[in-house]
Design a protein around this motif. Structure first.
Motif, PDB file in Angstrom:
ATOM      1  N   UNK A 129     -57.951 -60.518 -36.475  1.00 41.48           N
ATOM      2  CA  UNK A 129     -57.623 -59.633 -37.576  1.00 41.48           C
ATOM      3  C   UNK A 129     -58.767 -58.759 -38.047  1.00 41.48           C
ATOM      4  N   UNK A 130     -59.692 -58.465 -37.166  1.00 43.25           N
ATOM      5  CA  UNK A 130     -60.851 -57.657 -37.549  1.00 43.25           C
ATOM      6  C   UNK A 130     -60.651 -56.180 -37.248  1.00 43.25           C
ATOM      7  N   UNK A 181     -68.664 -50.552 -14.845  1.00 48.57           N
ATOM      8  CA  UNK A 181     -68.040 -51.731 -14.235  1.00 48.57           C
ATOM      9  C   UNK A 181     -68.262 -52.998 -15.037  1.00 48.57           C
ATOM     10  N   UNK A 182     -69.489 -53.223 -15.467  1.00 51.24           N
ATOM     11  CA  UNK A 182     -69.832 -54.489 -16.119  1.00 51.24           C
ATOM     12  C   UNK A 182     -69.452 -54.481 -17.599  1.00 51.24           C
ATOM     13  N   UNK A 183     -69.664 -53.375 -18.268  1.00 49.36           N
ATOM     14  CA  UNK A 183     -69.386 -53.349 -19.698  1.00 49.36           C
ATOM     15  C   UNK A 183     -67.914 -53.168 -20.028  1.00 49.36           C
ATOM     16  N   UNK A 184     -67.104 -52.731 -19.075  1.00 46.93           N
ATOM     17  CA  UNK A 184     -65.657 -52.575 -19.308  1.00 46.93           C
ATOM     18  C   UNK A 184     -65.011 -53.906 -19.694  1.00 46.93           C
ATOM     19  N   UNK A 185     -65.197 -54.978 -18.918  1.00 48.26           N
ATOM     20  CA  UNK A 185     -64.589 -56.259 -19.330  1.00 48.26           C
ATOM     21  C   UNK A 185     -65.146 -56.771 -20.660  1.00 48.26           C
ATOM     22  N   UNK A 186     -66.422 -56.531 -20.906  1.00 43.56           N
ATOM     23  CA  UNK A 186     -67.014 -56.967 -22.162  1.00 43.56           C
ATOM     24  C   UNK A 186     -66.379 -56.229 -23.346  1.00 43.56           C
ATOM     25  N   UNK A 187     -66.219 -54.922 -23.225  1.00 40.65           N
ATOM     26  CA  UNK A 187     -65.595 -54.132 -24.286  1.00 40.65           C
ATOM     27  C   UNK A 187     -64.149 -54.570 -24.498  1.00 40.65           C
ATOM     28  N   UNK A 188     -63.434 -54.832 -23.419  1.00 46.87           N
ATOM     29  CA  UNK A 188     -62.048 -55.285 -23.535  1.00 46.87           C
ATOM     30  C   UNK A 188     -61.980 -56.643 -24.230  1.00 46.87           C
ATOM     31  N   UNK A 189     -62.890 -57.535 -23.904  1.00 48.09           N
ATOM     32  CA  UNK A 189     -62.929 -58.853 -24.543  1.00 48.09           C
ATOM     33  C   UNK A 189     -63.198 -58.717 -26.041  1.00 48.09           C
ATOM     34  N   UNK A 190     -64.144 -57.865 -26.406  1.00 53.31           N
ATOM     35  CA  UNK A 190     -64.462 -57.646 -27.828  1.00 53.31           C
ATOM     36  C   UNK A 190     -63.241 -57.087 -28.551  1.00 53.31           C
ATOM     37  N   UNK A 191     -62.549 -56.132 -27.936  1.00 54.76           N
ATOM     38  CA  UNK A 191     -61.333 -55.577 -28.549  1.00 54.76           C
ATOM     39  C   UNK A 191     -60.275 -56.652 -28.748  1.00 54.76           C
ATOM     40  N   UNK A 192     -60.045 -57.491 -27.721  1.00 55.72           N
ATOM     41  CA  UNK A 192     -59.058 -58.574 -27.836  1.00 55.72           C
ATOM     42  C   UNK A 192     -59.460 -59.570 -28.915  1.00 55.72           C
ATOM     43  N   UNK A 193     -60.720 -59.940 -28.943  1.00 57.82           N
ATOM     44  CA  UNK A 193     -61.225 -60.903 -29.925  1.00 57.82           C
ATOM     45  C   UNK A 193     -61.016 -60.359 -31.343  1.00 57.82           C
ATOM     46  N   UNK A 244     -58.633 -52.641 -38.222  1.00 56.43           N
ATOM     47  CA  UNK A 244     -57.862 -51.965 -39.265  1.00 56.43           C
ATOM     48  C   UNK A 244     -56.531 -51.519 -38.696  1.00 56.43           C
ATOM     49  N   UNK A 245     -55.617 -51.178 -39.564  1.00 56.49           N
ATOM     50  CA  UNK A 245     -54.285 -50.786 -39.102  1.00 56.49           C
ATOM     51  C   UNK A 245     -54.326 -49.565 -38.195  1.00 56.49           C
ATOM     52  N   UNK A 246     -55.275 -48.649 -38.423  1.00 54.18           N
ATOM     53  CA  UNK A 246     -55.345 -47.460 -37.568  1.00 54.18           C
ATOM     54  C   UNK A 246     -55.870 -47.799 -36.184  1.00 54.18           C
ATOM     55  N   UNK A 247     -56.642 -48.892 -36.058  1.00 57.16           N
ATOM     56  CA  UNK A 247     -57.174 -49.281 -34.757  1.00 57.16           C
ATOM     57  C   UNK A 247     -56.171 -50.102 -33.961  1.00 57.16           C
ATOM     58  N   UNK A 248     -55.121 -50.602 -34.581  1.00 56.26           N
ATOM     59  CA  UNK A 248     -54.136 -51.426 -33.878  1.00 56.26           C
ATOM     60  C   UNK A 248     -53.224 -50.596 -32.990  1.00 56.26           C
ATOM     61  N   UNK A 249     -53.450 -49.306 -32.915  1.00 52.28           N
ATOM     62  CA  UNK A 249     -52.640 -48.412 -32.111  1.00 52.28           C
ATOM     63  C   UNK A 249     -53.058 -48.468 -30.644  1.00 52.28           C
TER      64      UNK A 249
END
Length: 155
Positions: A139-140, A122-134, A142-147
């Motif tokens: 631009x951090x 519950x708590x780490x889900x929003x944190x992980x999503x924020x890190x992914x968005x950031x 790679x092209x394979x992760x932009x999928x």
């Protein structure tokens, strides 16, 4: 002895429900019923040894760990370069561990494990999503992760 078995079983049911509600709430592949059944199944296997007076509960627990791996593998899917279901598989593994602990009579440890699993999901889900968005915005990635799916990036 029957009272203790009942308490252990009901504890596994309740803790499986707690984890399952969180999974169902977040619309995960394995939800309420699956997590309860995994916790109860693990508990029953361990209690079979307890009720029969055997001393092989560690071997039974080891078989639960390997067996749950097959169930967990069934919820992992690959979509292009993205892998989905890893969190669900890990949660099922934790549900089995919690059921095993409850079946072995470690009710406080099983409860603590449940609290940690629900908190992590519950708590780490929003944190992980924020890190992914950031990372995506800066631009951090790679092209394979932009999928990543658009749903994950819009949260």
């Amino acid at each position: 002895m029957e009272y203790e078995i009942l308490v252990r079983l009901l504890t596994a049911v309740f803790l499986g429900i707690v984890i399952g509600i969180e999974r169902q709430w977040h619309k995960c592949i394995a939800g309420l019923r699956t997590n309860v059944l995994v916790a109860v199944g693990a508990c029953l296997f361990v209690m079979l040894d307890f009720a029969s007076g055997g001393e092989s509960s560690m071997r039974i627990a080891a078989q639960i760990v390997s067996g749950i791996g097959f169930l967990g593998a069934g919820v992992i899917f690959r979509e292009g370069l993205t892998v989905r279901g890893l969190d669900t598989a890990a949660t099922l593994w934790c549900s089995a561990a919690i059921g095993t602990l409850a079946g072995a009579g470690f009710l406080i440890l099983a409860t603590a494990g449940t609290i940690i699993v629900v908190a992590v999901n519950s708590i780490l889900r929003p944190m992980a999503d924020w890190i992914d968005r950031y990372n995506h915005q800066h631009g951090k990635i790679t092209s394979s992760q932009k999928v990543l799916s658009k749903d994950k990036m819009s949260i």
